[in-house]
Each structure stands twice: as structure tokens, then as C-alpha cells.
Design a protein around this motif. Structure first.
Motif, PDB file in Angstrom:
ATOM      1  N   ASP A   2       0.829  -1.205   0.000  1.00 44.23           N
ATOM      2  CA  ASP A   2       0.000   0.000   0.000  1.00 44.23           C
ATOM      3  C   ASP A   2       0.869   1.263   0.000  1.00 44.23           C
ATOM      4  O   ASP A   2       2.091   1.203   0.181  1.00 44.23           O
ATOM      5  CB  ASP A   2      -1.004  -0.018   1.159  1.00 44.23           C
ATOM      6  CG  ASP A   2      -0.376   0.167   2.529  1.00 44.23           C
ATOM      7  OD1 ASP A   2       0.814   0.508   2.621  1.00 44.23           O
ATOM      8  OD2 ASP A   2      -1.088  -0.028   3.534  1.00 44.23           O
ATOM      9  N   ASP A   3       0.209   2.397  -0.210  1.00 43.63           N
ATOM     10  CA  ASP A   3       0.919   3.673  -0.349  1.00 43.63           C
ATOM     11  C   ASP A   3       1.718   4.050   0.889  1.00 43.63           C
ATOM     12  O   ASP A   3       2.826   4.574   0.783  1.00 43.63           O
ATOM     13  CB  ASP A   3      -0.063   4.793  -0.687  1.00 43.63           C
ATOM     14  CG  ASP A   3      -0.614   4.684  -2.101  1.00 43.63           C
ATOM     15  OD1 ASP A   3      -0.187   3.763  -2.834  1.00 43.63           O
ATOM     16  OD2 ASP A   3      -1.454   5.515  -2.480  1.00 43.63           O
ATOM     17  N   TYR A  25       1.986   2.201  -9.932  1.00 43.32           N
ATOM     18  CA  TYR A  25       1.525   3.368 -10.690  1.00 43.32           C
ATOM     19  C   TYR A  25       2.222   3.569 -12.035  1.00 43.32           C
ATOM     20  O   TYR A  25       1.954   4.547 -12.719  1.00 43.32           O
ATOM     21  CB  TYR A  25       1.693   4.638  -9.844  1.00 43.32           C
ATOM     22  CG  TYR A  25       0.860   4.608  -8.597  1.00 43.32           C
ATOM     23  CD1 TYR A  25      -0.531   4.539  -8.668  1.00 43.32           C
ATOM     24  CD2 TYR A  25       1.451   4.628  -7.344  1.00 43.32           C
ATOM     25  CE1 TYR A  25      -1.305   4.499  -7.533  1.00 43.32           C
ATOM     26  CE2 TYR A  25       0.677   4.588  -6.190  1.00 43.32           C
ATOM     27  CZ  TYR A  25      -0.697   4.530  -6.291  1.00 43.32           C
ATOM     28  OH  TYR A  25      -1.466   4.483  -5.156  1.00 43.32           O
ATOM     29  N   PRO A  63       3.622  12.929   0.995  1.00 41.86           N
ATOM     30  CA  PRO A  63       2.343  13.078   0.274  1.00 41.86           C
ATOM     31  C   PRO A  63       1.194  12.377   0.986  1.00 41.86           C
ATOM     32  O   PRO A  63       1.355  11.276   1.508  1.00 41.86           O
ATOM     33  CB  PRO A  63       2.622  12.428  -1.083  1.00 41.86           C
ATOM     34  CG  PRO A  63       3.840  11.611  -0.921  1.00 41.86           C
ATOM     35  CD  PRO A  63       4.588  12.133   0.265  1.00 41.86           C
ATOM     36  N   ASN A  64       0.046  13.055   1.000  1.00 39.90           N
ATOM     37  CA  ASN A  64      -1.163  12.447   1.563  1.00 39.90           C
ATOM     38  C   ASN A  64      -1.756  11.430   0.602  1.00 39.90           C
ATOM     39  O   ASN A  64      -2.370  10.471   1.022  1.00 39.90           O
ATOM     40  CB  ASN A  64      -2.215  13.527   1.859  1.00 39.90           C
ATOM     41  CG  ASN A  64      -1.775  14.443   2.971  1.00 39.90           C
ATOM     42  OD1 ASN A  64      -1.086  14.015   3.887  1.00 39.90           O
ATOM     43  ND2 ASN A  64      -2.165  15.698   2.889  1.00 39.90           N
ATOM     44  N   ASN A  65      -1.568  11.673  -0.692  1.00 38.78           N
ATOM     45  CA  ASN A  65      -2.108  10.804  -1.727  1.00 38.78           C
ATOM     46  C   ASN A  65      -0.974  10.520  -2.713  1.00 38.78           C
ATOM     47  O   ASN A  65      -0.654  11.359  -3.556  1.00 38.78           O
ATOM     48  CB  ASN A  65      -3.288  11.490  -2.408  1.00 38.78           C
ATOM     49  CG  ASN A  65      -3.949  10.631  -3.452  1.00 38.78           C
ATOM     50  OD1 ASN A  65      -3.312   9.821  -4.129  1.00 38.78           O
ATOM     51  ND2 ASN A  65      -5.251  10.817  -3.614  1.00 38.78           N
ATOM     52  N   LEU A  66      -0.372   9.361  -2.603  1.00 39.17           N
ATOM     53  CA  LEU A  66       0.796   9.035  -3.428  1.00 39.17           C
ATOM     54  C   LEU A  66       0.454   9.018  -4.914  1.00 39.17           C
ATOM     55  O   LEU A  66       1.221   9.510  -5.731  1.00 39.17           O
ATOM     56  CB  LEU A  66       1.405   7.696  -3.001  1.00 39.17           C
ATOM     57  CG  LEU A  66       2.687   7.292  -3.721  1.00 39.17           C
ATOM     58  CD1 LEU A  66       3.805   8.305  -3.475  1.00 39.17           C
ATOM     59  CD2 LEU A  66       3.132   5.896  -3.285  1.00 39.17           C
ATOM     60  N   MET A  67      -0.705   8.486  -5.271  1.00 44.75           N
ATOM     61  CA  MET A  67      -1.085   8.431  -6.675  1.00 44.75           C
ATOM     62  C   MET A  67      -1.179   9.839  -7.263  1.00 44.75           C
ATOM     63  O   MET A  67      -0.629  10.109  -8.328  1.00 44.75           O
ATOM     64  CB  MET A  67      -2.418   7.713  -6.868  1.00 44.75           C
ATOM     65  CG  MET A  67      -2.811   7.614  -8.341  1.00 44.75           C
ATOM     66  SD  MET A  67      -4.434   6.898  -8.614  1.00 44.75           S
ATOM     67  CE  MET A  67      -5.480   8.281  -8.208  1.00 44.75           C
ATOM     68  N   ALA A  68      -1.844  10.737  -6.567  1.00 48.23           N
ATOM     69  CA  ALA A  68      -1.980  12.107  -7.061  1.00 48.23           C
ATOM     70  C   ALA A  68      -0.611  12.787  -7.124  1.00 48.23           C
ATOM     71  O   ALA A  68      -0.308  13.519  -8.078  1.00 48.23           O
ATOM     72  CB  ALA A  68      -2.923  12.904  -6.160  1.00 48.23           C
TER      73      ALA A  68
END
Length: 184
Positions: A2-3, A25, A63-68
Motif C-alpha cells: 500500500d501507499d 503506478y 504526500p497524503n495521496n501518493l497516486m496524485a
């Protein structure tokens, strides 16, 4: 993985972070880059550069959202690469999706008082108020630079429905920005 675990690997300076990021990703980043560059070789270079930038930014950034976070890096690098290609006159590529917004967004030469951050916040607020379908279509077109056909296939819409949704979203965005005092 997971992230959170991937980010922990970055903080530990463990090279597996890059491998895990690519595994999770890589395809998405490649698609984002290729949507702008229309060339697999250049897109692959941008994806590799994305991992280097992420390696250099994490830490200190968490980062709070790795994908973004990863997609934003890929998008910025792809746009820079596209600009380089155009400047060198090696390519006649056009950023068609972004050109659709030219009449809506203010040009810094015409409206120098309007900050990019102010525009970004206004667009984010506008999108939060949009219906989910309209928001998703808007983001796929103008953030990920997906083609009308790809968006239609993704959401099981007709291409004409996607075009109409984008047209209406752009008109609503124009009105919203005008209401907020941000005009083209």
C-alpha cells in the motif's frame, strides 16, 4: 504494497520504493505522459524522471495521496517535455485539451493580477460542486488529457455525450470564475 508502506520505503531511502511505485503506478504514469507526448519513448523517459523527482522530494515531502503526487509529477514533466519539443521545432504537437480552456482561463499577460494558485483553488471548488460524472469527465480530459473516445469507453458514454458534458462544464466553469472575479 500500500501507499503508506511505499512512502515509508522512500523515507528509509530504500530503492524498493521506486520498484513498488512503478509496479503500482507505472502504467498510469505512462498513460498520462503518453496522452500529452503521443510518443512511447518520450513517455517512458518522463515516467523514469518521475521516479527520480519523487525520490528527491520524498523526504522531506510526505504526500497524503501518493497516486496524485506521482501523477502530478508525471504531468508536469510531460508538459515540460512537450514544451521542449515544440521549442526545438521537432514536433508539431498541440495540447488540444488544454486549448479548449483558453477562452475560460485568464492569461497572465492579460490579467497579471490573477495568481495561478487563486485559479487552482477556484477550479477545485468548482469541481467539488459538480456532479460526479461531470467532474470525472472534466478531470479525465483536462488533467489526464484523455481523448474523447477513451473517456466515452471508460464511462460507457457516447462520444457526443462526453463532448456535450465538457461543453456544459466549460460554460459552468466560465460563469463560476466570472462570479469569483476571475475572468479571461
Amino acid at each position: 504494497m500500500d501507499d503508506v508502506q511505499i512512502i515509508e520505503l522512500f523515507f528509509a531511502r530504500d530503492e524498493r520504493a521506486v520498484k513498488e511505485t512503478d509496479k503500482k503506478y507505472g502504467k498510469l504514469c505512462f498513460r498520462v505522459a503518453k496522452n500529452f507526448l503521443l510518443n512511447s519513448e518520450d513517455a517512458g523517459e518522463c515516467v523514469n524522471d518521475t521516479y527520480l523527482v519523487a525520490w528527491n522530494k520524498i523526504p522531506p515531502t510526505h504526500p497524503n495521496n501518493l497516486m496524485a503526487f506521482i501523477c502530478k509529477i508525471t504531468r508536469v514533466l510531460s508538459l515540460k517535455r512537450l514544451e521542449q519539443l515544440r521549442a526545438a521545432k521537432r514536433s508539431a504537437l498541440e495540447i488540444v485539451p488544454l486549448s479548449e480552456l483558453e477562452d475560460i482561463l485568464p492569461d497572465s499577460r492579460i490579467a497579471p493580477a490573477v495568481e495561478d494558485g487563486e485559479i487552482s483553488k477556484a477550479i477545485s471548488a468548482f469541481l467539488r460542486a459538480e456532479q460526479e460524472d461531470a467532474r470525472n469527465v472534466f478531470l479525465r480530459r483536462y488533467w489526464f488529457s484523455d481523448s474523447i473516445r477513451d473517456i466515452a469507453e471508460r464511462y460507457s458514454f457516447t462520444e457526443s455525450k462526453v463532448k456535450a458534458m465538457l461543453f456544459h462544464s466549460r460554460n459552468r466553469l466560465r460563469k463560476y470564475l466570472k462570479k469569483e472575479g476571475i475572468e479571461a
